[in-house]
Design an enzyme around this catalytic site. Sequence first.
Site, PDB file in Angstrom:
ATOM      1  N   HIS A 209       0.694  -1.093  -0.017  1.00  0.00           N
ATOM      2  CA  HIS A 209      -0.024  -0.195   0.069  1.00  0.00           C
ATOM      3  C   HIS A 209       0.763   1.392   0.117  1.00  0.00           C
ATOM      4  CE1 HIS A 209       0.888  -0.566   4.153  1.00  0.00           C
ATOM      5  NE2 HIS A 209       0.906   0.603   4.394  1.00  0.00           N
TER       6      HIS A 209
HETATM    7  N1  UDP Z   1      -1.873  -6.080   9.077  1.00  0.00           N
HETATM    8  C1  UDP Z   1      -3.236  -6.160   9.711  1.00  0.00           C
HETATM    9  N2  UDP Z   1      -4.383  -6.205   8.423  1.00  0.00           N
HETATM   10  C2  UDP Z   1      -3.702  -6.069   7.246  1.00  0.00           C
HETATM   11  C3  UDP Z   1      -2.502  -5.890   6.908  1.00  0.00           C
HETATM   12  C4  UDP Z   1      -1.574  -5.647   7.968  1.00  0.00           C
HETATM   13  O1  UDP Z   1      -3.518  -6.061  10.838  1.00  0.00           O
HETATM   14  O2  UDP Z   1      -4.792  -6.203   6.491  1.00  0.00           O
HETATM   15  C5  UDP Z   1      -0.808  -5.655  10.366  1.00  0.00           C
HETATM   16  C6  UDP Z   1       0.313  -6.224   9.917  1.00  0.00           C
HETATM   17  O3  UDP Z   1       0.488  -7.642  10.409  1.00  0.00           O
HETATM   18  C7  UDP Z   1       1.276  -5.462  10.824  1.00  0.00           C
HETATM   19  C8  UDP Z   1       0.657  -4.147  10.566  1.00  0.00           C
HETATM   20  O4  UDP Z   1      -0.279  -4.291  10.082  1.00  0.00           O
HETATM   21  O5  UDP Z   1       1.325  -5.692  12.179  1.00  0.00           O
HETATM   22  C9  UDP Z   1       1.525  -3.295   9.515  1.00  0.00           C
HETATM   23  O6  UDP Z   1       0.740  -2.131   9.441  1.00  0.00           O
HETATM   24  P1  UDP Z   1       1.042  -1.212   8.073  1.00  0.00           P
HETATM   25  O7  UDP Z   1       1.671  -2.048   6.839  1.00  0.00           O
HETATM   26  O8  UDP Z   1      -0.094  -0.434   7.821  1.00  0.00           O
HETATM   27  O9  UDP Z   1       2.310  -0.273   8.481  1.00  0.00           O
HETATM   28  P2  UDP Z   1       3.606  -0.145   8.528  1.00  0.00           P
HETATM   29  O10 UDP Z   1       4.181  -1.314   9.258  1.00  0.00           O
HETATM   30  O11 UDP Z   1       4.332  -0.596   7.004  1.00  0.00           O
HETATM   31  O12 UDP Z   1       4.104   1.016   9.343  1.00  0.00           O
END
Ligand code: UDP
Length: 360
Positions: A209
């Site tokens: 995303h």
């Molecule tokens: N995650 C979730 N549902 C989803 C996709 C991801 O709960 O549909 C969780 C994933 O396991 C991780 C976190 O969300 O723990 C990551 O969030 P995101 O990718 O939005 O942010 P980033 O980690 O890149 O800051």
Amino acid sequence: MKKICSVVGARPQFIKLAVVSRVLRKELQEILIHTGQHFDANMSDVFFEEMDIPRPDYNLGISGGTHGQMTGKMLMELEKVFLQEQPDLVLLFGDTNSTMAAALAAVKLHIPICHVEAGNRFGTLESPEEVNRTVTDHVSAINLPCTESSLRFLEREGLGDTATVVGDPMYDAFCYYSSRLDGSELQEITDLQGAPVQVPETFYYMTCHRQENTDCDETLRHIFDAMQALDAPTVYPVHPRNRERALRLTADGRYDRLILTQPVGYQTSISLVNHAKKIVTDSGGVQREAFFAAKPCVTVLDFVVWPETMVNGCNQLARPEKEDILEKLNRPVQFDPDYQPFGDGHSAEKIVAKIRKFLE
Ligand code: UDP
């Protein structure tokens, strides 16, 4: 009792908050502020419910718009809350617009800031998250990097005196919630029309995303082409930011091996990580979870965010190009069970101890 204002707004922050808040509230008063950056039921409410996060004391309802509009509105509203609550410290997580807005509001009011997950660097201010975390690190009194490599970035920027490695609260969450999984989480997944999804026996798990990968059709198409060419289907929970484009690109049925789903809850996500054959992601959180679960991961980004995960090919960077993604997915990978650079699963206790000591 000393008063802490914790500010969250986005999915990964709810997860870190869940583990830290549980420890924090045993000895400090916490006022919880949700900026509203992520607001859909499946991007916000589900985390509060399944992770037992207390109800926010304030929900500012701010989301959407340009980065400047969102950050500016948050800054104005957070300043009002901080003036009203007069906290002894503001607790921030990660690198979202909510993090930076809260940091700016707090530092101007001379309220000390504790920044959890400080010190990560891609090396380019073209990444919006890099801007947010760099600004926040530089105005925080306490920087708490998860790893030694993040500490080194802070030292290089003259912030070593503010910084202590505490481990990764995402690892705390992974350990704690993994032990509660029973596989039934995979039955709760629904497609973008709301119908139940049958998760195949063998599958790849993808999350994708980031602005860099989803802002144009061609880039996202390359990533979908790679997943379509694999030997098993891909489960892909679609972030709201990317929903319209993902639906349009798949509408003609050419990506029939891609299972597009609604965003899933945290426990479902880590269950997908645990059961997947391999993982493709552009998420900072999911690439670490792949590593925690000893699953090979390909990260579709130009920059290393978590170098510790990159040993022995466990996590490899790929360009958003079909051939590169496939090549990286096919490379051999070796996990060393004794190598655990993300702490001992008790970073929350270390974070709270740091805050307590600072406020003494
Ligand atoms: N995650 C979730 N549902 C989803 C996709 C991801 O709960 O549909 C969780 C994933 O396991 C991780 C976190 O969300 O723990 C990551 O969030 P995101 O990718 O939005 O942010 P980033 O980690 O890149 O800051």
